[in-house]
Design a protein around this motif. Structure first.
Motif, PDB file in Angstrom:
ATOM      1  N   ASN A 164      -9.367  11.434   2.339  1.00 34.47           N
ATOM      2  CA  ASN A 164      -9.005  12.638   1.938  1.00 34.47           C
ATOM      3  C   ASN A 164      -7.348  12.748   1.004  1.00 34.47           C
ATOM      4  N   PRO A 165      -6.927  13.464   0.416  1.00 30.12           N
ATOM      5  CA  PRO A 165      -5.870  13.568  -0.251  1.00 30.12           C
ATOM      6  C   PRO A 165      -4.842  13.032   0.765  1.00 30.12           C
ATOM      7  N   GLU A 166      -4.568  13.854   2.061  1.00 32.20           N
ATOM      8  CA  GLU A 166      -3.577  13.272   3.043  1.00 32.20           C
ATOM      9  C   GLU A 166      -3.465  11.984   3.327  1.00 32.20           C
ATOM     10  N   ALA A 167      -4.855  11.571   3.570  1.00 31.85           N
ATOM     11  CA  ALA A 167      -4.963   9.990   3.817  1.00 31.85           C
ATOM     12  C   ALA A 167      -4.426   9.095   2.767  1.00 31.85           C
ATOM     13  N   ARG A 168      -4.825   9.459   1.582  1.00 30.54           N
ATOM     14  CA  ARG A 168      -4.454   8.589   0.318  1.00 30.54           C
ATOM     15  C   ARG A 168      -2.872   8.629   0.105  1.00 30.54           C
ATOM     16  N   GLN A 169      -2.105   9.902   0.474  1.00 32.76           N
ATOM     17  CA  GLN A 169      -0.783   9.851   0.104  1.00 32.76           C
ATOM     18  C   GLN A 169      -0.360   9.062   1.183  1.00 32.76           C
ATOM     19  N   GLU A 170      -0.603   9.022   2.428  1.00 28.96           N
ATOM     20  CA  GLU A 170       0.008   8.142   3.632  1.00 28.96           C
ATOM     21  C   GLU A 170      -0.486   6.431   3.150  1.00 28.96           C
ATOM     22  N   ALA A 171      -1.519   6.415   2.613  1.00 30.23           N
ATOM     23  CA  ALA A 171      -1.866   4.760   2.270  1.00 30.23           C
ATOM     24  C   ALA A 171      -0.884   4.422   1.257  1.00 30.23           C
ATOM     25  N   LEU A 172      -0.678   5.353   0.348  1.00 29.06           N
ATOM     26  CA  LEU A 172       0.332   5.073  -0.822  1.00 29.06           C
ATOM     27  C   LEU A 172       1.769   4.748  -0.179  1.00 29.06           C
ATOM     28  N   ARG A 173       2.112   5.595   0.737  1.00 27.66           N
ATOM     29  CA  ARG A 173       3.290   5.582   1.289  1.00 27.66           C
ATOM     30  C   ARG A 173       3.480   4.141   2.071  1.00 27.66           C
ATOM     31  N   TYR A 174       2.428   3.979   2.799  1.00 28.72           N
ATOM     32  CA  TYR A 174       2.540   2.743   3.728  1.00 28.72           C
ATOM     33  C   TYR A 174       2.541   1.489   2.930  1.00 28.72           C
ATOM     34  N   HIS A 175       1.915   1.395   1.628  1.00 25.59           N
ATOM     35  CA  HIS A 175       1.863   0.215   0.760  1.00 25.59           C
ATOM     36  C   HIS A 175       3.129   0.165  -0.269  1.00 25.59           C
ATOM     37  N   GLY A 176       3.826   1.255  -0.011  1.00 19.78           N
ATOM     38  CA  GLY A 176       5.524   1.391  -0.771  1.00 19.78           C
ATOM     39  C   GLY A 176       5.210   1.788  -2.311  1.00 19.78           C
TER      40      GLY A 176
ATOM     41  N   LYS B 135       7.734  -5.409   1.365  1.00 19.64           N
ATOM     42  CA  LYS B 135       6.525  -5.644   2.028  1.00 19.64           C
ATOM     43  C   LYS B 135       5.614  -6.771   1.355  1.00 19.64           C
ATOM     44  N   ALA B 136       5.843  -6.578  -0.126  1.00 18.59           N
ATOM     45  CA  ALA B 136       5.213  -7.591  -0.951  1.00 18.59           C
ATOM     46  C   ALA B 136       5.863  -8.842  -1.078  1.00 18.59           C
ATOM     47  N   SER B 137       7.106  -8.781  -0.925  1.00 19.53           N
ATOM     48  CA  SER B 137       7.903 -10.312  -0.843  1.00 19.53           C
ATOM     49  C   SER B 137       7.517 -11.032   0.629  1.00 19.53           C
ATOM     50  N   ARG B 138       7.237 -10.129   1.404  1.00 22.96           N
ATOM     51  CA  ARG B 138       6.817 -10.885   2.987  1.00 22.96           C
ATOM     52  C   ARG B 138       5.391 -11.450   2.554  1.00 22.96           C
ATOM     53  N   ARG B 139       4.740 -10.737   2.129  1.00 22.52           N
ATOM     54  CA  ARG B 139       3.279 -11.301   1.676  1.00 22.52           C
ATOM     55  C   ARG B 139       3.249 -12.542   0.871  1.00 22.52           C
ATOM     56  N   ALA B 140       4.199 -12.610  -0.308  1.00 21.38           N
ATOM     57  CA  ALA B 140       4.387 -13.323  -1.177  1.00 21.38           C
ATOM     58  C   ALA B 140       4.720 -14.791  -0.400  1.00 21.38           C
ATOM     59  N   LEU B 141       5.851 -14.669   0.713  1.00 20.53           N
ATOM     60  CA  LEU B 141       6.159 -15.831   1.296  1.00 20.53           C
ATOM     61  C   LEU B 141       4.961 -16.515   2.059  1.00 20.53           C
ATOM     62  N   GLU B 142       4.014 -15.553   2.610  1.00 20.25           N
ATOM     63  CA  GLU B 142       2.931 -16.133   3.177  1.00 20.25           C
ATOM     64  C   GLU B 142       2.050 -16.889   2.171  1.00 20.25           C
ATOM     65  N   LEU B 143       1.725 -16.274   0.928  1.00 21.11           N
ATOM     66  CA  LEU B 143       0.923 -16.874  -0.258  1.00 21.11           C
ATOM     67  C   LEU B 143       1.882 -18.188  -0.557  1.00 21.11           C
ATOM     68  N   ARG B 144       3.011 -18.106  -0.822  1.00 23.32           N
ATOM     69  CA  ARG B 144       3.492 -19.383  -0.865  1.00 23.32           C
ATOM     70  C   ARG B 144       3.546 -20.615  -0.003  1.00 23.32           C
ATOM     71  N   GLU B 145       3.673 -20.158   1.265  1.00 23.59           N
ATOM     72  CA  GLU B 145       3.161 -21.206   2.503  1.00 23.59           C
ATOM     73  C   GLU B 145       1.906 -21.982   2.202  1.00 23.59           C
TER      74      GLU B 145
ATOM     75  N   GLN C  38       1.018  -5.146  -3.986  1.00 21.82           N
ATOM     76  CA  GLN C  38       0.939  -3.882  -3.192  1.00 21.82           C
ATOM     77  C   GLN C  38      -0.365  -3.089  -3.715  1.00 21.82           C
ATOM     78  N   ILE C  39      -0.633  -2.919  -4.924  1.00 23.26           N
ATOM     79  CA  ILE C  39      -1.677  -2.353  -5.489  1.00 23.26           C
ATOM     80  C   ILE C  39      -3.175  -3.060  -4.760  1.00 23.26           C
ATOM     81  N   GLU C  40      -3.151  -4.285  -4.956  1.00 21.16           N
ATOM     82  CA  GLU C  40      -4.350  -4.924  -4.360  1.00 21.16           C
ATOM     83  C   GLU C  40      -4.618  -4.553  -2.837  1.00 21.16           C
ATOM     84  N   ALA C  41      -3.576  -4.374  -2.026  1.00 18.72           N
ATOM     85  CA  ALA C  41      -3.515  -4.143  -0.696  1.00 18.72           C
ATOM     86  C   ALA C  41      -3.835  -2.661  -0.500  1.00 18.72           C
TER      87      ALA C  41
END
Length: 81
Positions: free
Chosen positions: A2-14, A31-41, A68-71
């Motif tokens: 629903n629209p509220e859940a969509r907005q919450e998901a967008l907010r969660y992913h920055g 958040k993406a930088s932390r994920r990128a650190l994992e990917l770099r490792e 973040q768009i992918e997540a």
């Protein structure tokens, strides 16, 4: 999703909606930088290159936006939207 859940998901992913699509917030960049650190490792060559860029470099921000768009997209798909 629903629209509220969509907005919450967008907010969660920055992410926020803009006239040009989805834009990255500072929270999303972090958040993406932390994920990128994992990917770099794990040896991801794009993540390795991303960390050679200055944090203010637009290419680094675009890379993080894509992460973040992918997540966000994965979350939408899991929700059955």
């Amino acid at each position: 999703m629903n629209p509220e859940a969509r907005q919450e998901a967008l907010r969660y992913h920055g992410l926020v909606e803009s006239k040009d699509g989805l834009a990255l917030t500072v929270q999303g960049f972090r958040k993406a930088s932390r994920r990128a650190l994992e990917l770099r490792e794990q040896g991801d060559p794009e993540a390795v290159r991303m960390f050679t860029l200055d944090p203010g470099d637009p290419l680094r921000w675009e890379y993080c936006r894509c992460i973040q768009i992918e997540a966000y997209t994965d979350e939408v798909h899991r929700s059955g939207f």
